[in-house]
Design a protein around this motif. Structure first.
Motif, short mmCIF file in Angstrom:
data_model
loop_
_atom_site.label_atom_id
_atom_site.label_comp_id
_atom_site.label_asym_id
_atom_site.label_seq_id
_atom_site.Cartn_x
_atom_site.Cartn_y
_atom_site.Cartn_z
N ILE A 1 0.82 -15.79 7.67
CA ILE A 1 -0.11 -15.57 6.57
C ILE A 1 0.76 -15.25 5.38
N GLY A 2 0.66 -16.07 4.36
CA GLY A 2 1.48 -15.86 3.18
C GLY A 2 0.61 -15.78 1.94
N VAL A 3 1.02 -14.93 1.01
CA VAL A 3 0.32 -14.77 -0.26
C VAL A 3 1.32 -15.00 -1.37
N ASP A 4 0.96 -15.84 -2.31
CA ASP A 4 1.80 -16.10 -3.48
C ASP A 4 2.16 -14.75 -4.12
N PRO A 5 3.44 -14.51 -4.39
CA PRO A 5 3.84 -13.23 -4.98
C PRO A 5 3.06 -12.87 -6.25
N ALA A 6 2.61 -13.85 -6.99
CA ALA A 6 1.83 -13.58 -8.21
C ALA A 6 0.45 -13.00 -7.89
N HIS A 7 0.02 -13.12 -6.64
CA HIS A 7 -1.31 -12.65 -6.26
C HIS A 7 -1.26 -11.49 -5.27
N ARG A 8 -0.10 -10.95 -5.02
CA ARG A 8 0.00 -9.81 -4.11
C ARG A 8 -0.60 -8.57 -4.77
N VAL B 1 -12.32 -4.44 1.71
CA VAL B 1 -12.20 -4.05 3.11
C VAL B 1 -12.40 -2.54 3.22
N ALA B 2 -13.39 -2.14 3.99
CA ALA B 2 -13.71 -0.73 4.13
C ALA B 2 -12.57 0.03 4.80
N GLY B 3 -12.36 1.25 4.36
CA GLY B 3 -11.37 2.12 4.98
C GLY B 3 -9.95 1.78 4.60
N ASP B 4 -9.76 0.97 3.58
CA ASP B 4 -8.45 0.51 3.19
C ASP B 4 -7.87 1.41 2.11
N GLY B 5 -6.70 1.96 2.39
CA GLY B 5 -6.08 2.81 1.40
C GLY B 5 -4.80 2.24 0.83
N GLY B 6 -4.36 1.08 1.31
CA GLY B 6 -3.08 0.55 0.88
C GLY B 6 -3.19 -0.78 0.19
N GLU B 7 -2.10 -1.23 -0.34
CA GLU B 7 -2.01 -2.54 -0.96
C GLU B 7 -1.35 -3.51 0.00
N ASP B 8 -1.66 -4.79 -0.13
CA ASP B 8 -0.96 -5.73 0.72
C ASP B 8 0.38 -6.08 0.09
N ALA B 9 1.31 -6.45 0.97
CA ALA B 9 2.68 -6.73 0.54
C ALA B 9 2.79 -8.10 -0.08
#
Length: 115
Positions: free
Chosen positions: A10-17, A107-115
């Motif tokens: 699963i990859g996310v473009d760095p511009a959209h992280r 997303v419920a219960g989410d406290g962090g950011e994705d990398a």
């Protein structure tokens, strides 16, 4: 392994992280896998990818134990061939009900950011 689902990439473009897209994709996968009978989700990352290790840990993945450590993280030696060690993760879906709800960023219960 029966009951296991495997995330290859699963990859996310760095511009959209930082927009929770990676988290959302993982949650959608986990929900679909659970509905199809999976009880765990497995995935891997490279030992030097600290952001990925932290991201997967925030999602509820646990690093599979190993006697071999790289930068303090357990790795499976030669997982992808000679000299290609990998950090192996497992996520127990039975301990994380309600995965996959909503849309990116909700997303419920989410406290962090994705990398």
């Amino acid at each position: 392994m029966p009951g296991a689902a495997y995330v290859h990439v699963i990859g996310v473009d760095p511009a959209h992280r930082g927009q929770r897209i990676g988290r959302w994709l993982h949650e959608q996968f986990a929900t679909t896998a659970s509905r199809r009978g999976a009880t765990v989700v497995r995935c891997i990352t490279s030992p030097g990818n600290r952001a990925s290790v932290a991201f997967h840990t925030r999602l509820g993945f646990e690093v599979e134990p190993s006697a071999t450590l790289v930068d303090g993280v357990a790795v499976q030696s030669d997982y992808d061939g000679p000299g290609l060690d990998r950090v192996c993760f497992v996520r127990d879906l039975s301990r994380q009900p309600g995965v996959g709800a909503g849309r990116p960023g909700s997303v419920a219960g989410d406290g962090g950011e994705d990398a």
